[in-house]
Design a protein around this motif. Structure first.
Motif, PDB file in Angstrom:
ATOM      1  N   UNK A   1       7.117   4.137   1.334  1.00 59.36           N
ATOM      2  CA  UNK A   1       7.961   3.006   1.737  1.00 59.36           C
ATOM      3  C   UNK A   1       8.382   2.176   0.524  1.00 59.36           C
TER       4      UNK A   1
ATOM      5  N   UNK B   1       2.182 -17.008  -5.112  1.00 60.78           N
ATOM      6  CA  UNK B   1       0.807 -17.209  -4.687  1.00 60.78           C
ATOM      7  C   UNK B   1       0.652 -18.571  -4.031  1.00 60.78           C
ATOM      8  N   UNK B   2      -0.489 -18.779  -3.334  1.00 54.04           N
ATOM      9  CA  UNK B   2      -0.668 -20.007  -2.562  1.00 54.04           C
ATOM     10  C   UNK B   2      -0.519 -21.238  -3.446  1.00 54.04           C
ATOM     11  N   UNK B   3      -0.968 -21.130  -4.728  1.00 53.46           N
ATOM     12  CA  UNK B   3      -0.826 -22.294  -5.598  1.00 53.46           C
ATOM     13  C   UNK B   3       0.347 -22.119  -6.570  1.00 53.46           C
TER      14      UNK B   3
ATOM     15  N   UNK C   1      -3.660  -1.277   4.710  1.00 50.75           N
ATOM     16  CA  UNK C   1      -2.498  -2.151   4.811  1.00 50.75           C
ATOM     17  C   UNK C   1      -1.751  -2.290   3.488  1.00 50.75           C
TER      18      UNK C   1
ATOM     19  N   UNK D   1       1.920   6.446   3.230  1.00 53.66           N
ATOM     20  CA  UNK D   1       3.088   5.839   3.883  1.00 53.66           C
ATOM     21  C   UNK D   1       3.588   4.645   3.080  1.00 53.66           C
TER      22      UNK D   1
ATOM     23  N   UNK E   1      12.204   1.666  -1.037  1.00 51.34           N
ATOM     24  CA  UNK E   1      12.944   0.415  -1.184  1.00 51.34           C
ATOM     25  C   UNK E   1      13.265   0.164  -2.659  1.00 51.34           C
TER      26      UNK E   1
ATOM     27  N   UNK F   1      -3.968  -7.246  -3.151  1.00 57.76           N
ATOM     28  CA  UNK F   1      -5.028  -7.806  -2.314  1.00 57.76           C
ATOM     29  C   UNK F   1      -5.985  -6.738  -1.808  1.00 57.76           C
ATOM     30  N   UNK F   2      -5.670  -5.471  -2.056  1.00 61.90           N
ATOM     31  CA  UNK F   2      -6.565  -4.346  -1.752  1.00 61.90           C
ATOM     32  C   UNK F   2      -7.040  -4.314  -0.309  1.00 61.90           C
ATOM     33  N   UNK F   3      -6.184  -4.601   0.633  1.00 62.62           N
ATOM     34  CA  UNK F   3      -6.595  -4.520   2.033  1.00 62.62           C
ATOM     35  C   UNK F   3      -6.450  -3.069   2.473  1.00 62.62           C
ATOM     36  N   UNK F   4      -7.562  -2.477   2.866  1.00 61.98           N
ATOM     37  CA  UNK F   4      -7.528  -1.063   3.209  1.00 61.98           C
ATOM     38  C   UNK F   4      -6.639  -0.789   4.402  1.00 61.98           C
TER      39      UNK F   4
ATOM     40  N   UNK G   1       0.109 -10.325  -1.586  1.00 59.19           N
ATOM     41  CA  UNK G   1      -0.913  -9.584  -0.859  1.00 59.19           C
ATOM     42  C   UNK G   1      -0.347  -8.976   0.419  1.00 59.19           C
TER      43      UNK G   1
ATOM     44  N   UNK H   1      -5.398 -17.715  -4.234  1.00 62.48           N
ATOM     45  CA  UNK H   1      -3.988 -17.416  -4.487  1.00 62.48           C
ATOM     46  C   UNK H   1      -3.222 -17.060  -3.215  1.00 62.48           C
TER      47      UNK H   1
ATOM     48  N   UNK I   1       4.097 -20.591   2.698  1.00 59.84           N
ATOM     49  CA  UNK I   1       2.968 -20.700   3.608  1.00 59.84           C
ATOM     50  C   UNK I   1       3.395 -21.473   4.851  1.00 59.84           C
TER      51      UNK I   1
ATOM     52  N   UNK J   1     -10.494  -4.662   5.547  1.00 62.90           N
ATOM     53  CA  UNK J   1     -11.416  -4.967   4.459  1.00 62.90           C
ATOM     54  C   UNK J   1     -10.687  -5.017   3.128  1.00 62.90           C
TER      55      UNK J   1
ATOM     56  N   UNK K   1       5.052 -14.047   4.324  1.00 69.19           N
ATOM     57  CA  UNK K   1       4.049 -13.448   3.463  1.00 69.19           C
ATOM     58  C   UNK K   1       4.719 -12.574   2.401  1.00 69.19           C
TER      59      UNK K   1
ATOM     60  N   UNK L   1       2.308 -13.570  -8.744  1.00 68.17           N
ATOM     61  CA  UNK L   1       1.250 -14.431  -8.212  1.00 68.17           C
ATOM     62  C   UNK L   1       1.580 -15.884  -8.521  1.00 68.17           C
TER      63      UNK L   1
END
Lengths: 337, 309
Positions: free
Chosen positions: B85, B140-142, B245, B81, B89, B240-243, B158, A80, B150, A66, B155, B136
Motif C-alpha cells: 500500500x 507528533x503530539x508535541x 497495523x 499489505x 501511494x 510506532x511498531x504496532x503489530x 504512528x 509524541x 489531535x 501490541x 492521525x 515527528x
C-alpha cells in the motif's frame, strides 16, 4: 504498440493500490498496549486470554494491538502521540515521563493499582556459557580481568539500569561498602563490557547469537526464555547472592482512553493482570507473580534470592535516575572517564 | 540498491570490449585486467552473492512448511499489505512529481533552478532517521501541527499516513534524478517542433515528451519502488511498531529476528530479496530491450543521429 506495453507495466501497480485500499477497513473495539522489549511473548498470550474473558463479560469483540521497543523509547513515542491506551513499561521512571513531559496521566498513577502498579516482578540474573567455564558465581566475579560482561546501555535501556543498580547494591552490601567503593566496583565492571547494545533484546542476541562475552546480565524472564529457546546445551543461568527487585509498572494513559472512550476496557485489561489467570500467565512467561498461591505453584522456577528494592537502597527512581543516569551522573563519570 | 550499482558497473566494463578488440593490449595490461576482474568478482561474491545465499538458506533452514507458515502469519500478511500500500501511494506520487520537476528543470529556464535541483537531492543527503524525525517534529503530539491534528482526530504519526509521508520523502529523488539528464540531453527541439505544428501544451507533453522519456521513467520507477518497499530507518521512526497495523516488511523482519524466530525472519527477508531481484531483472530486461539505457544515455545516440541529419 509501444504505448500499450508501457501501460501494461503500470496497470498491476494500480490494481495493487486498489486491492490494498480495500483491505484497510477496520472496526470493533481496539486497545493498544505500548510495552517494552522482553514482554512480547507474555502479552501475546495474555491478550488472547483477556479478549476471551472480555467477550464473555461484555460481549464486545476486542482486538488488542501490541507495540514493543526499548522502555524509554516507547515512553517517548507515547509522548509524541502514539495512541497507546495502556503502557506496560520496564520502570516507573519511564511512566513518570508521561506525567512530566506529556501531562498524559496524573502524578498519582502509581497508587491507582495494587503493588505500586506492578502486577508482576522480576530480577536480574546471570546467563553464562554451558558449563560456566569462567566459574562465574556472583557479582564479584564480573570484575575479574578477562571476563567479558554483556549488558545494554543504561542511557537507553530500562533493563540496563536495573543491572547497574543491582551491581551497585551488591557493592554497597560488601563489608565496608560505601558510595565510593560501589562506584569503583561498577567502573571495573563496565571496563569488562565489550559492547553496549541499546536494548535488552539486542544484548541477548549479542551474547547468544554472536557469541560475544562470558556472562550476560539479564532480566530473569529474558534469561529463562533464552535458555529455553537456545537449549540448555548452550547456556545456563547463575543466580547471584543478591539482586534487585524489578517492578515493571503498568498504567492506563488517561488522555488517550478519554479521547477514544476506552477507559473501562483499558482498566479492565490492567486489573485482569492481577487475577489468578493473569498471574498464572505471567508466571508461565517467567515473571514472578504477586499472587501468593500462584507464586507457591511456580516456586521451583524462581529461586530465592535476597532482593533489594530501588526505594530502600536508592531512594526511589527519580533520585536513582538523577544520581546515576542523568547527564553527568555516575554512569557518565564511569563511562566517559 | 547496491546490487544495482555494481551491476551497472559490470555493464560499464562491457563497454570497453569493442575498443579492446580493435587494439591488442600489451601482456602487462592483460594481467592487470585479469586482476581487476578477479577483485571485482571477489567483491561481488563476498558482499552480494553470499548474503543472498544466506538469506535464502536460512529462510528454508526449517523446510518449506515453516517458510509458508511464516509468510501466511496474519502479522506478516498485514506487513506485506502495508508495504504494498505504501509503495502504491509513494511511487505514483513521486512519479508525478518527478516528471513535473524534471520537465520544469530540463525544458525551462527560471530563477532558483539550481536551488530546486539541490532540494530534490536533499532526501539522499540526510540520514533516513532524520527524515523520520522531521515528521515527528511536525506532526507528533508535541510537534508544530500535533495539537491541531489531535483536536480534529486526524492521525498522521504512528499511522499509515506518516509511513507514506516518510517513504515518499525518502524516495523523492529517484524518478527526477533519472529523468533530468535524459530530458536535458534530448533538448527542446522535438517539443518546439510540435508546438510550431499547432499542438497544445498537453498534447506536446503526452505525445512527444512522454514517449521520449518512458524508458528512463520506468527505470526510475523501478528504483523508487525498490527503495519504497525496503526503507527501514525513516519508517521505523514514524511507525510506532504496532503489530499488524503499522509494521512494514523490513520492520517485521526485525521483530521476528528479535523474537528468536530466525527462520521466519529470513523467510520475510527473502520475500524482500526476491522483490529486489525482480526489480533487477526488470531493469536488465529494460536494458536488453533498450540497449542505450545501459549507459544512462538515451541522449548520446539521439544526438549523433541528430548531428547526421
Amino acid at each position: 504498440m509501444r504505448k500499450r506495453s508501457w501501460a501494461a507495466a503500470l496497470a498491476p501497480t494500480l490494481m495493487l493500490t486498489l486491492a490494498a485500499g480495500a483491505t484497510c477497513a477496520a472496526g470493533a473495539v481496539t486497545l493498544l498496549n505500548a510495552s517494552y522489549d522482553p514482554t512480547r511473548e507474555l502479552y501475546e498470550d495474555y491478550n488472547k486470554a483477556f479478549a476471551a474473558y472480555w467477550k464473555t463479560r461484555t460481549g464486545d469483540t476486542l482486538t488488542i494491538n501490541q507495540s514493543h521497543g526499548g522502555s524509554g523509547k516507547q515512553a517517548r513515542a507515547v509522548i509524541d502521540g502514539l495512541p497507546a491506551d495502556v503502557v506496560t513499561l520496564a520502570l516507573a521512571y519511564d511512566v513518570d515521563a508521561l506525567v512530566k513531559r506529556g501531562k498524559l496521566i496524573p502524578d498519582t498513577w502509581q497508587a491507582r493499582l495494587p503493588d505500586n502498579s506492578s502486577p508482576y516482578t522480576s530480577t536480574i540474573v546471570f546467563l553464562v556459557r554451558k558449563g560456566n567455564p569462567k566459574k562465574i558465581k556472583d557479582w564479584g566475579d564480573l570484575v575479574r580481568p578477562g571476563v567479558g560482561v554483556i549488558t545494554p546501555n543504561p542511557k537507553t535501556s530500562g533493563g540496563a539500569r536495573w543491572n547497574y543498580l543491582a551491581a551497585w547494591a551488591y557493592a554497597l552490601k560488601q563489608p565496608g561498602g560505601n558510595a565510593t567503593s560501589a562506584q569503583q566496583f561498577v567502573r571495573k565492571l563496565y571496563e569488562n563490557v565489550p559492547v553496549l547494545d541499546s536494548g535488552a533484546r539486542g544484548s541477548t542476541v549479542t551474547f547468544v547469537e554472536r557469541g560475544i562475552g562470558d556472562v550476560l546480565l539479564a532480566w530473569e524472564n529474558e534469561a529463562l526464555l533464552a535458555a529455553r529457546e537456545m537449549g540448555a546445551d548452550k547456556v545456563e543461568i547463575v543466580v547471584p547472592s543478591i539482586s534487585i527487585l524489578a517492578e515493571p509498572p503498568v498504567s492506563i494513559v488517561d488522555k488517550v482512553v478519554d479521547r477514544r472512550g476506552t477507559r473501562a476496557v483499558a482498566e479492565g485489561y490492567l486489573k485482569y493482570l492481577y487475577s489468578p489467570q493473569g498471574q498464572e500467565i505471567a508466571a508461565r512467561h517467567f515473571y514472578r507473580p504477586r499472587d501468593l498461591k500462584v507464586a507457591a505453584k511456580y516456586a521451583s522456577v524462581f529461586p530465592k534470592i535476597l532482593l533489594v528494592t530501588v526505594n530502600d537502597v536508592f531512594g526511589g527512581w527519580t533520585q536513582a535516575q538523577a544520581t546515576h543516569f542523568a547527564d553527568g551522573g555516575t554512569f557518565d563519570q564511569i563511562y566517559g572517564k | 540498491m547496491n546490487a544495482a550499482r555494481v551491476l551497472g558497473a559490470t555493464y560499464a566494463a562491457d563497454r570497453t570490449e569493442p575498443l579492446h578488440l580493435r587494439r591488442r593490449p600489451r601482456a602487462g595490461l592483460n594481467v592487470m585486467r585479469l586482476l581487476l576482474i578477479l577483485v571485482a568478482l571477489g567483491f561481488l561474491v563476498l558482499f552480494i552473492g553470499m548474503p543472498l545465499v544466506v538469506v535464502f538458506s536460512q529462510a528454508l533452514s526449517k523446510g518449506w512448511h515453516t517458510y509458508v507458515a511464516a509468510i501466511a502469519d496474519p502479522n506478516a500478511l498485514a506487513a506485506i499489505r502495508l508495504t504494498v500500500l505504501v509503495a502504491a501511494i509513494a511511487v505514483p506520487s513521486n512519479l508525478v512529481f518527478g516528471v513535473a520537476a524534471s520537465w520544469a528543470i530540463a525544458k525551462f529556464e527560471f530563477r532558483g533552478k539550481s536551488a530546486l535541483i539541490t532540494l530534490i537531492d536533499l532526501p539522499f543527503a540526510v540520514s533516513p532517521v532524520i527524515s523520520g524525525l522531521i515528521y515527528v517534529l511536525l506532526f507528533g503530539a508535541s510537534g508544530w501541527f500535533g495539537p491541531w491534528l489531535m483536536e480534529h482526530d486526524i492521525r498522521i504519526m504512528f499511522a499509515v499516513p506518516g509511513i507514506v509521508l516518510a517513504t515518499t520523502f525518502v524516495t523523492f529523488p529517484f524518478v527526477a534524478r533519472e529523468l533530468i539528464p535524459v530530458m536535458q540531453a534530448q533538448g527542446k527541439d522535438d517539443e518546439e517542433t510540435a508546438l510550431s505544428l499547432g499542438a497544445s501544451g498537453w498534447q506536446t507533453f503526452w505525445f512527444v515528451t512522454l514517449p521520449n522519456i518512458r524508458w528512463g521513467l520506468l527505470y526510475g520507477v523501478l528504483l523508487c519502488n525498490a527503495r519504497a518497499m525496503g526503507e527501514f530507518g525513516a519508517v521505523s521512526v514514524v511507525s510506532g511498531h504496532i503489530r499488524g497495523l503499522t509494521n512494514t516488511m523490513p520492520l517485521h523482519v526485525e521483530i521476528l529476528y528479535n523474537e528468536y524466530n530466525y527462520a521466519a525472519a529470513f523467510a520475510v527477508a527473502s520475500l524482500l530479496a526476491l522483490l529486489a531481484l525482480m526489480t533487477l531483472a526488470g531493469k536488465s530486461l529494460l536494458e536488453w530491450r533498450r540497449p542505450e539505457l545501459k549507459y544512462g544515455a538515451l541522449s548520446a545516440d539521439r544526438q549523433t543521429k541528430r548531428g547526421m541529419t
